[in-house]
Scaffold this active site. Structure first.
Site, PDB file in Angstrom:
ATOM      1  N   THR A 307       0.855  -1.197   0.000  1.00  8.51           N
ATOM      2  CA  THR A 307       0.000   0.000   0.000  1.00  8.51           C
ATOM      3  C   THR A 307       0.884   1.238   0.000  1.00  8.51           C
ATOM      4  O   THR A 307       1.858   1.316   0.762  1.00  8.51           O
ATOM      5  CB  THR A 307      -0.937   0.025   1.216  1.00  8.51           C
ATOM      6  OG1 THR A 307      -1.797  -1.115   1.164  1.00  8.51           O
ATOM      7  CG2 THR A 307      -1.789   1.282   1.213  1.00  8.51           C
ATOM      8  N   PHE A 309       1.235   5.163   0.718  1.00  9.70           N
ATOM      9  CA  PHE A 309       0.685   6.247   1.533  1.00  9.70           C
ATOM     10  C   PHE A 309       1.357   7.556   1.128  1.00  9.70           C
ATOM     11  O   PHE A 309       2.526   7.566   0.725  1.00  9.70           O
ATOM     12  CB  PHE A 309       0.928   6.000   3.017  1.00  9.70           C
ATOM     13  CG  PHE A 309       0.222   4.784   3.579  1.00  9.70           C
ATOM     14  CD1 PHE A 309      -0.943   4.910   4.314  1.00  9.70           C
ATOM     15  CD2 PHE A 309       0.740   3.512   3.379  1.00  9.70           C
ATOM     16  CE1 PHE A 309      -1.586   3.804   4.833  1.00  9.70           C
ATOM     17  CE2 PHE A 309       0.104   2.391   3.888  1.00  9.70           C
ATOM     18  CZ  PHE A 309      -1.066   2.536   4.620  1.00  9.70           C
TER      19      PHE A 309
END
Length: 446
Positions: A307, A309
């Site tokens: 992921t 960010f």
């Protein structure tokens, strides 16, 4: 006229002096108005740290009002009223000894209760960002144990992580100086983009100042003593459920799967409610925080589950050229359709600038464009905003020229941030999927 207006400055002077010095300076002395010179002093000595109580101020105003009436008659001798049942402050000291008037019952003034009034903002509520070496306050969405908390710790080691129940709240926490930074997810290697945060990037005026990529390591968590065959449902964030779908089927967990706000929140829900028939998909840290056992480790379908960010701040950083930088922009066009997108891509390709992401989102204020044609009728076209990430710093002349060219044929262009790329290496081996380990072990037996 001037004599009649004389009391106002003195009353204002007393008002502004009160909160700062915990006392009222000498009050007014009107010329010809029949008012007497008076002085009111607080019971406590002057201390800058002691705030001036609102109740004391109400009493002081009532005393001034009751002792400053015009005419010099008996009306000006009435006792000070009782404000909210509070005992009045000491009576005014007069310049001349006057005979005491007949005893009179003080009036009762029931004002708004002080406890019901909102607390004013103080300087601590709007404190600036800490100086170098101080602890940064970093907002993230979720509860302790969420992957966003781990991303905040990776982006700002030793920070004071502030959990927020919504992405919108994390944006507002930075804008209102409650937090110094926000760390929010924008895309996942399996689930794709987090569209909500792209919309919020456009709605708010924060700047992207960095990025961090976090490998996602999912675990199946349940209450201590619970066995897999007793489970009837699995709860987690929708993306976590999608990222573990194949593994759950391979484990024989053909049970109901319900979406939850976030992964760590699902683990907290199972622990707080004592749900022995429910498992949660979350991190190993969430299991440690909420006292759950790990039924299965690394249950993501793909070992390369990462992921991305972004780190948000109120002010942008100064772009540099001595290290790899990435720049994020958003733009819109009027009526040229896909030809504008082709021109934008050409502006980057001509200057040998690599794109790392392109995302389209509906235009909030003009989602549909109607084109009337007398022969074929009305055509309906969806209008989009385009988000692009490219590998160049805004300090690079190539990027500056590319954006100058793009600005000529777009109706809207905004730089969301120019920031260092996350170049830290990460090892996918610890996050190897449960299904791959099962396959390896089964092949070893053969």
């Amino acid at each position: 006229m001037e004599a009649a207006a004389a009391p106002a400055p003195a009353v204002l002077d007393a008002f502004f002096a009160g909160p700062r010095h915990h006392q009222l300076r000498p009050a007014f002395s009107a010329a010809g108005g029949g008012c007497r010179s008076a002085r009111l002093q607080a019971q406590q000595p002057c201390r800058a740290a002691a705030p001036f109580a609102r109740a004391d101020w109400q009493v002081a105003c009532a005393i001034l009002a009751s002792n400053s009436g015009g005419g010099g008659g008996s009306e000006s001798k009435r006792p000070a009223p009782r404000v909210n049942g509070q005992k009045p402050a000491p009576a005014l000291e007069e310049e001349e000894e006057m005979p005491a008037p007949p005893a009179a019952v003080p009036a009762e003034l029931d004002l708004v209760p002080v406890s019901n009034l909102p607390r004013p903002l103080s300087i601590s509520d709007l404190s600036p960002a800490p100086m170098h070496g101080s602890q940064l306050r970093v907002a993230y969405q979720g509860v302790p144990g969420a992957y966003s908390e781990a991303a905040a710790a990776k982006a700002y080691p030793g920070c004071d992580a502030i959990p927020c129940d919504q992405f919108e709240v994390a944006f507002q926490a930075v804008e209102l100086w409650i937090a110094d930074r926000a760390v929010l997810p924008v895309e996942n290697s399996l689930g794709g983009s987090i569209h909500r945060n792209y919309d919020l990037l456009l709605r708010h005026r924060l700047h992207i100042v960095g990025e961090v990529q976090l490998p996602v390591h999912h675990c199946l968590l349940a209450l201590p003593g619970v066995r897999r065959e007793l489970l009837t449902r699995v709860i987690s964030h929708p993306q976590a459920l999608a990222q573990c779908e194949l593994t759950l089927n391979a484990m024989g967990l053909n049970v109901a799967r319900e979406a939850f706000d976030d992964t760590a929140g699902a683990a907290e829900h199972v622990a707080a409610r004592g749900l022995r028939d429910t498992a949660a998909i979350a991190s190993a840290r969430a299991a440690e925080l909420y006292g759950l056992q790990v039924l299965a480790d690394g249950i993501q379908d793909d070992a390369g589950n990462v992921t991305r960010f972004v780190m948000l701040a109120r002010e942008p950083i100064i772009p540099r050229t001595d290290r790899p930088f990435k720049t994020s922009i958003v733009f819109a066009h009027d009526n040229d359709g896909t030809s504008v997108l082709f021109k934008v891509l050409s502006a980057f390709a001509f200057r040998d600038i690599s794109l790392t992401k392109i995302e389209s989102r509906p235009h909030r204020h003009r989602p549909i464009r109607l084109v009337d044609d007398a022969n074929v009728g009305t055509a309906k076209h969806f209008e989009y905003m385009f988000y692009i990430d490219f590998q160049a710093s805004m300090a690079d002349v190539r990027a500056q020229n590319a954006l100058a060219e793009i600005q000529e044929f777009t109706s809207f262009l905004r730089v969301l941030g120019s920031y260092p790329m996350d170049m830290t290496p990460w090892d996918a081996a610890p996050s190897s999927s449960w299904s791959s380990r099962v396959d390896n072990s089964s092949s070893g037996h053969h």
